[in-house]
Design a protein around this motif. Structure first.
Motif, short mmCIF file in Angstrom:
data_model
loop_
_atom_site.label_atom_id
_atom_site.label_comp_id
_atom_site.label_asym_id
_atom_site.label_seq_id
_atom_site.Cartn_x
_atom_site.Cartn_y
_atom_site.Cartn_z
N ALA A 152 48.78 -40.34 20.60
CA ALA A 152 50.10 -41.01 20.63
C ALA A 152 50.67 -41.07 22.04
O ALA A 152 51.48 -41.95 22.34
CB ALA A 152 51.06 -40.29 19.69
N GLN A 153 50.26 -40.16 22.92
CA GLN A 153 50.70 -40.22 24.31
C GLN A 153 50.23 -41.49 25.01
O GLN A 153 50.80 -41.89 26.03
CB GLN A 153 50.18 -39.00 25.08
CG GLN A 153 50.81 -37.68 24.71
CD GLN A 153 50.27 -36.53 25.54
OE1 GLN A 153 49.90 -36.71 26.71
NE2 GLN A 153 50.19 -35.35 24.94
N GLN A 154 49.21 -42.13 24.45
CA GLN A 154 48.68 -43.35 25.05
C GLN A 154 49.37 -44.61 24.52
O GLN A 154 48.99 -45.72 24.89
CB GLN A 154 47.18 -43.42 24.83
CG GLN A 154 46.45 -42.22 25.41
CD GLN A 154 44.96 -42.39 25.41
OE1 GLN A 154 44.43 -43.37 25.92
NE2 GLN A 154 44.25 -41.42 24.86
N LEU A 155 50.38 -44.43 23.68
CA LEU A 155 51.17 -45.55 23.20
C LEU A 155 52.42 -45.72 24.06
O LEU A 155 53.03 -44.74 24.50
CB LEU A 155 51.60 -45.32 21.75
CG LEU A 155 50.51 -45.41 20.68
CD1 LEU A 155 51.05 -44.93 19.34
CD2 LEU A 155 49.97 -46.84 20.57
N LYS A 156 52.80 -46.96 24.26
CA LYS A 156 54.08 -47.25 24.90
C LYS A 156 55.20 -46.87 23.93
O LYS A 156 54.96 -46.72 22.72
CB LYS A 156 54.17 -48.74 25.25
CG LYS A 156 53.13 -49.22 26.24
CD LYS A 156 53.24 -50.73 26.45
CE LYS A 156 52.14 -51.26 27.33
NZ LYS A 156 52.21 -52.73 27.51
N PRO A 157 56.45 -46.72 24.41
CA PRO A 157 57.57 -46.53 23.49
C PRO A 157 57.60 -47.63 22.43
O PRO A 157 57.37 -48.80 22.74
CB PRO A 157 58.78 -46.59 24.41
CG PRO A 157 58.26 -46.12 25.73
CD PRO A 157 56.85 -46.66 25.82
#
Length: 242
Positions: free
Chosen positions: A182-187
């Motif tokens: 999920a850290q690799q997703l944008k807001p």
């Protein structure tokens, strides 16, 4: 007359012998059916693609904005990737596939959708383990852009959250590893995942521990072998910010 059965290619892989086959079933009409087998196990068939396409349409429907960067985990026969590229907002699509043989089938256009993917400049194949890349946010999915973030990550590799293509994949389905991905997703980014089974409450609870919203969709499609409907499911999750 077209052959009723043909093995197009068969090669060894780290998971075992993988083969691409084409067949015709006269009772189902004048069309080629493509299949992939791993050893004696059927992995996928072009007869049943509705849920693979729904993974893209349902997932991307939750994504806001334009000029989207999207990851598809698992190339398969290309249906999820092609469905994603039908969204005109996509600027770049990375298709992550662990088996170089499967990428080769598409590059060499041994499967019908290879030609579609190869012709679209937005598409790029990435040879690597989705699960390794998903849990390494400092390097991430894009070998040309370390740490790049994405608007959506669409996953179709394992049979379900509890039935794995490879036993080693089980370790991905934890709160810690999902959070790394999920850290690799944008807001406001979206994670969506296909499963051959109906939604599983324990997995929904796990997703809810990582994401802000979780929706489970049941996708029905006609199965001529059953003379009735079969079902798969798609989980769609959003993360509002970090």
């Amino acid at each position: 007359m077209a052959l009723l059965f043909e093995e197009i290619d068969s090669q060894s892989s780290p998971l075992g012998e993988i083969s691409l086959r084409r067949r015709r079933i006269p009772a189902l009409g004048d069309r080629d059916i493509y299949e992939v087998k791993l050893g004696e196990e059927f992995l996928m068939s072009s007869m049943f693609v509705e849920a693979e396409e729904a993974l893209s349409t349902l997932g991307l429907a939750q994504v806001q904005g334009d000029k989207l960067d999207v990851v598809v985990g698992g190339l398969g026969l290309g249906y999820t990737a092609v469905a994603a590229l039908q969204d005109p907002r996509i600027e770049e699509l990375l298709v992550v596939e662990a088996l170089d043989t499967v990428i080769g089938w598409h590059k060499d256009e041994l499967v019908p959708l290879g030609k579609v993917l190869n012709a679209d400049a937005r598409n790029r194949y990435v040879h690597g383990s989705f699960f390794d890349l998903a849990t390494a946010p400092d390097t991430g999915f894009d070998p040309e852009n370390a740490g790049k973030k994405f608007d959506a990550i669409l996953l179709d590799i394992d049979h379900s959250p509890t039935e794995y293509l490879n036993a080693g994949n089980a370790q991905f389905y934890t709160a810690d590893n999902l959070a790394l991905m999920a850290q690799q997703l944008k807001p406001n980014g979206v994670f969506a995942m296909w499963s051959q089974n109906l939604p599983e409450e324990k997995f929904e609870a796990l997703l809810n521990s990582v994401f802000d919203t979780v929706e489970s969709h049941v996708v029905s499609f006609y199965n001529p072998f059953l003379n009735g409907d079969s079902t798969n499911s798609v989980y769609v999750c959003t993360k509002s910010g970090f």
